[in-house]
Design an enzyme around this catalytic site. Structure first.
Site, PDB file in Angstrom:
ATOM      1  N   LYS A 131      12.023   4.744  24.241  1.00 23.65           N
ATOM      2  CA  LYS A 131      13.472   4.618  24.374  1.00 23.65           C
ATOM      3  C   LYS A 131      14.074   4.870  22.984  1.00 23.65           C
ATOM      4  O   LYS A 131      14.031   4.033  22.104  1.00 23.65           O
ATOM      5  CB  LYS A 131      13.863   3.218  24.868  1.00 23.65           C
ATOM      6  CG  LYS A 131      15.366   3.038  25.028  1.00 23.65           C
ATOM      7  CD  LYS A 131      15.875   1.963  24.087  1.00 23.65           C
ATOM      8  CE  LYS A 131      17.372   1.858  24.054  1.00 23.65           C
ATOM      9  NZ  LYS A 131      18.044   2.889  23.226  1.00 23.65           N
TER      10      LYS A 131
ATOM     11  N   GLU B  37      22.625  -7.088   4.789  1.00 21.48           N
ATOM     12  CA  GLU B  37      22.347  -5.655   4.901  1.00 21.48           C
ATOM     13  C   GLU B  37      23.635  -4.916   5.267  1.00 21.48           C
ATOM     14  O   GLU B  37      24.369  -5.335   6.153  1.00 21.48           O
ATOM     15  CB  GLU B  37      21.289  -5.407   5.980  1.00 21.48           C
ATOM     16  CG  GLU B  37      20.881  -3.947   6.060  1.00 21.48           C
ATOM     17  CD  GLU B  37      19.704  -3.701   7.006  1.00 21.48           C
ATOM     18  OE1 GLU B  37      19.762  -4.146   8.158  1.00 21.48           O
ATOM     19  OE2 GLU B  37      18.745  -3.048   6.563  1.00 21.48           O
TER      20      GLU B  37
END
Ligand code: UN1
Length: 498
Positions: free
Chosen positions: A177, A388
């Site tokens: 996927k 992040e």
């Protein structure tokens, strides 16, 4: 307008439409007027079909001799090499990184595929003497079954190969996927596997969203292992979906990687490293340099050299060979970058030194472009020093001495990559020992891992596994220890050898 092509899922050796009849568009982040194709917007039913096909194929694929499986991998590597330029250009168009880097991405697939093909004739186990007479002992690797492979958009082909190639050479089958921003690279990869003779069902591709495809994949009980690269939040979901049945999962997640520049560093070398580490891939690597921890003595001198170089970076469409930095992958990624720039500007004491704005005029009008951005005077507690960002934003943190640099480097939730710039071998080794990350560089930036060493991180970056290198074999196989007694009598371990 050119006609937009429709791409299909690949299940059990056939290219098929999703039963939903729905598709999604693949938009070029450098020019959103360009639609690179329609891809299947699949759901659970498609996933279940793919997993069933992979489960069936496992019965025969696991019995194909590993060197024979590897022959297919060698062919795939050769075949991808032949079309490297085409795949690189299409990758630049679908996710924005510059052409030199997408060539690197495809090269990494070739490297990994050759490397794992070599494992067709290795996959070494152990033999060891028994404590009893006429008894033989060895350990062998056995495949796990069906692997669910969930890949990110920043290294769309490379990371698929990091996971799929070891899985296949060990005798597993896969359902891939890919990220919704990069389905074309996944189709290209899958097509090459098909063309080179991978049997039906061994690799299946199902495109679609995390909720409609990812979720049914991670909860499917016929999947033995999920290998996921992406955000820490989604990694937590994968981990808890696998936990009740103890199905395995391998997670590779975020980073807040730092370059440490000690007071004896070669400054120009460090400047080059910071430029490449922070703004390569538009800052969208898990390993991107997003903190520069620098000795106070060098702070001014460093910025005097670094900032003009940042200013000189050419931002633009990555297909132009002269461009240094492409767009962010999407509107929402760009929004995250802008949000963090705002957060940085509001942090008490941090200084926006360069950049900070979205680029919207002229050639930038139809893309997700942002200026390369540097914050100075950042302190370790600030959000831009801890979270992040995944964009072209770097925080410069001045510190006093190596000890403090290492402390600040370690003092984040993540533990993927770090680096030190120094000419002193003793300090280099000390930093290497004391920084708690999965990857460490000396006199090089935080990016640039090669395929034959383990890749992954500590703390919330990972869950103890590694991909790449020999370590990847441990994700996609389990040990079986085998004892063969040829004495013809009952021999009891720990008892009859007294
Ligand atoms: C990533 O950081 O998202 O080590 C993958 C590197 C590349 C792979 C990076 N070989 O920089």
């Amino acid at each position: 307008m050119a006609k937009v092509k429709t791409y299909k899922n690949y299940i059990d050796g056939e290219w098929v439409s999703s039963h939903t009849g729905r598709t999604f568009d693949n938009i070029n982040p450098a020019d959103t007027r360009q639609n690179l194709g329609r891809f299947q917007r699949s759901d659970k039913k498609d996933v279940d079909r793919a997993v069933a096909a992979a489960k069936k194929a496992f019965k025969t694929w696991r019995l194909v001799p590993a060197p024979k499986r590897a022959e297919i991998l060698y062919r795939i590597a050769d075949r991808i090499w032949a079309d490297k330029e085409k795949f690189s250009q299409q990758m630049t168009m679908e996710m924005g990184k510059i052409i030199a880097e997408t060539r690197g991405d495809v090269q990494e697939v070739i490297d990994m595929t050759y490397y794992m093909a070599g494992e067709g004739r290795r996959q070494f186990g152990q033999t060891t003497p028994s404590e009893l007479q006429n008894k033989f002992m060895m350990s062998v690797r056995q495949p796990l079954g069906v692997c669910g492979i969930i890949t990110p958009w920043n290294f769309p082909m490379a990371i698929a190969s990091w996971k799929i190639m070891p899985a296949l050479v060990l005798g597993n089958t896969c359902v891939l996927k890919p990220a919704t921003y990069t389905p074309l690279s996944a189709v290209n990869f899958t097509k090459m596997c098909e063309e080179c003779g991978l049997p039906p069902g061994v690799l299946n591709l199902v495109t679609g969203s995390g909720s409609e495809v990812g979720e049914p994949l991670i909860t499917n009980k016929d999947i033995s292992v999920i290998s996921f690269t992406g955000s820490t939040e989604v990694g937590q979901r994968v981990s808890s979906a696998c936990a009740p049945d103890f199905r395995h999962c391998h997670l590779e997640m975020g980073g807040k990687n730092a370059i440490m520049i000690l007071d004896d560093a070669k400054l120009d070398l460090a400047v080059d490293g910071c430029l490449w580490g922070a703004f390569g891939t538009t800052g969208q690597r898990c390993t991107a340099t997003s903190r520069i921890i620098i000795d106070k003595k060098l702070y001014r001198k460093f910025l005097n050299r670094f900032l003009p170089r940042v200013k000189a970076l050419r931002v633009g469409n990555g297909l132009d060979e002269k461009v240094d930095m492409g767009p962010s992958v999407s509107e929402s990624q760009l929004k995250t970058v802008m949000e963090y720039v705002k957060i940085g500007q509001e942090e008490d004491g941090a200084k926006l030194l360069i950049g900070g704005k979205r680029l919207t005029r002229g050639k930038y009008r139809n893309g997700f472009y942002h200026e390369p951005t540097v914050f100075g005077n950042v302190t370790p507690g600030m959000r831009i020093a801890k979270e992040e960002i995944f964009g072209p934003v770097v925080s410069v943190i001045p510190v006093n001495g190596m000890k403090k640099a290492i402390e600040v480097c370690n003092n984040v939730a993540y533990g993927l990559s770090a680096s030190v710039y120094t000419q002193d071998v003793n300090r280099a080794f000390t930093a290497m020992r004391d920084v708690y990350t999965g990857i460490f560089y000396v006199n090089a930036p935080t990016i640039g891992a090669e395929v034959h060493l383990p890749f992954g991180g500590t703390k919330v970056t990972g869950n103890g596994h590694r991909e790449a290198g020999i370590a990847a074999l441990d994700v996609f196989s389990e040990w079986k220890s085998v004892y063969i007694d040829f004495s013809g009598t009952i021999q009891r371990a720990q008892i009859d050898n007294q």
